[in-house]
Every structure is written in C-alpha cells, then in structure tokens.
Design a protein around this motif. Structure first.
Motif, short mmCIF file in Angstrom:
data_model
loop_
_atom_site.label_atom_id
_atom_site.label_comp_id
_atom_site.label_asym_id
_atom_site.label_seq_id
_atom_site.Cartn_x
_atom_site.Cartn_y
_atom_site.Cartn_z
N ALA A 121 0.81 -1.57 -0.14
CA ALA A 121 0.65 -0.16 0.04
C ALA A 121 0.95 1.30 0.30
CB ALA A 121 -0.85 0.14 0.99
N LEU A 122 1.99 1.22 1.07
CA LEU A 122 3.09 2.63 1.12
C LEU A 122 3.85 2.75 -0.60
CD1 LEU A 122 4.12 4.04 4.02
CD2 LEU A 122 5.95 3.45 1.58
N TRP A 123 4.36 1.64 -0.56
CA TRP A 123 4.60 1.73 -1.95
C TRP A 123 4.39 1.94 -3.71
CZ3 TRP A 123 8.13 1.47 1.24
CH2 TRP A 123 8.85 0.56 1.92
N ARG A 124 3.08 1.54 -3.34
CA ARG A 124 2.08 1.53 -4.53
C ARG A 124 1.43 3.59 -4.62
NH1 ARG A 124 -2.65 -0.85 -6.99
NH2 ARG A 124 -3.23 1.19 -8.77
N ALA A 125 1.49 3.70 -3.31
CA ALA A 125 1.75 5.48 -3.14
C ALA A 125 2.46 6.15 -3.58
CB ALA A 125 0.31 5.31 -1.78
N ALA A 126 3.69 5.19 -3.08
CA ALA A 126 5.14 6.67 -3.08
C ALA A 126 4.60 6.00 -5.08
CB ALA A 126 6.53 5.53 -2.89
N PHE A 127 4.77 5.09 -5.81
CA PHE A 127 4.91 4.79 -6.94
C PHE A 127 4.12 5.90 -7.88
CE2 PHE A 127 4.12 3.51 -10.80
CZ PHE A 127 5.42 3.00 -11.92
N GLU A 128 3.19 5.76 -7.53
CA GLU A 128 2.19 6.62 -8.29
C GLU A 128 2.12 8.24 -7.57
OE1 GLU A 128 -1.61 5.09 -6.36
OE2 GLU A 128 -1.89 3.41 -7.91
N ARG A 129 2.44 9.12 -6.74
CA ARG A 129 3.18 10.26 -6.33
C ARG A 129 3.97 10.53 -7.35
NH1 ARG A 129 5.36 14.09 -1.73
NH2 ARG A 129 4.57 15.71 -2.66
N TRP A 130 5.14 9.70 -7.03
CA TRP A 130 6.61 9.40 -8.06
C TRP A 130 6.24 9.84 -9.66
CZ3 TRP A 130 8.97 6.15 -11.01
CH2 TRP A 130 10.18 6.09 -11.77
#
Length: 184
Positions: free
Chosen positions: A55-64
């Motif tokens: 969940a955190l990795w996906r949020a980071a990827f989408e923001r990046w």
C-alpha cells in the motif's frame, strides 16, 4: 526520529500511509530529505506486513510517477535527478508491480525517446529537460530490476544505468548528456 516514523507507519492504516507519502517534499535538487525518507521506509519495510508495504509502495510510486521530476512545475532539468521517494518506488517495482524484463524496459525507453524526438518542444532546454526526465526515470526502474525482496539496500546509488538507446554519441551531444553530470 525517522526510525520512529517507520515503526509508527508499520502499524498505521492506509489513510496514514497515504498522508505520509503526500507529506514528503519532492524536489529535483539533492537534499537531506532523500536520506531521511529512506531511513524511515527501511525501518517500515522491516516491520510492516506485505499488504501494508504494498500500500505504501504503491502510493509512493503513483506520487513519483505523477510528479515526473517536477514536470508540471515547469522546472527544466539539466542533469539526472533523484527523488526522496526512490526507496518506495523501488519497493513497488520489487514487491508490488509485475516487473518488466530488461528487454521490455529498454524497448520502453527507446519508444519514449523516439516519441521525445518527434514532439515539438518550446525550446532546446525543454527538449533536454525531457531527455533527463527519461534517463532519471530509467535509473530507478533499472536499479529495481537488479534488486530482490531479500536485498538489504533498495536505494539507487551513484552508478548510472545507461539504456542502449542513449549511448549514441550524436544523441548525447544533442541532449548535452554526459555521465559525468550525475553527481551525488
């Protein structure tokens, strides 16, 4: 303090994870925030369950991915750039998303480069900036290809992973590219 944030995030819900990712200041200039976020996320990684990590990795990827090295901010890049979320992006590419093969990654870069060369650019500096965005994105993705969930360090370092399509001397001169431009 970053270790404490990481421990707290490991016990947090999706809303808090998203809020943390949104709170990270993204910049193309080198700052301490990359090291601080990496410290937090490495502690988080060691303590959180797989679903919470994804969940955190996906949020980071989408923001990046949406930030795209300050593209919407009108900032031109003149060299390779990094981001404070690189560790989380690599996390998503390793633990969340089905990884592309190196051949697919190279083909995708070549396609993006071809598209870059066919588009109209407002100026030479905007074309150069787009080239550096492509190279900067490629660095994180290529680094993730060489890592696994078992590796201790996910943060991309100083080594440069130059896609085959960017090795042409004429192309490097056109975009004012030199691997010496990437410094920590």
């Amino acid at each position: 303090m970053q270790a404490a944030f990481g421990r707290a995030l490991a016990r947090s819900d999706g809303t808090a994870l998203q809020a943390y990712v949104e709170s990270v200041s993204l910049s193309t200039s080198d700052s301490d925030s990359r090291a601080n976020v990496t410290r937090c996320l490495s502690v988080f990684r060691a303590r959180a369950g797989a679903d919470r990590r994804r969940a955190l990795w996906r949020a980071a990827f989408e923001r990046w991915q949406g930030w795209n090295f300050a593209e919407d901010e009108g900032q031109n890049l003149t060299s390779l750039a990094r981001s404070a979320l690189d560790y989380g992006v690599v996390g998503w590419l390793i633990e969340g998303e089905q990884q592309k093969s190196f051949a697919e990654l190279e083909r995708s870069f070549s396609d993006d480069l071809r598209s870059l060369e066919l588009r109209w650019h407002a100026s030479l500096s905007s074309a150069i900036s787009e080239f550096f965005r492509l190279i900067s994105r490629h660095q994180v993705m290529a680094h993730a290809k060489r890592r696994s969930a078992a590796d201790a360090d996910w943060l991309p370092g100083l080594s440069i992973d130059l896609p085959a399509a960017a090795t042409d001397e004429f192309l490097q001169r056109r975009y004012h590219w030199s691997d010496r431009q990437f410094s920590d």
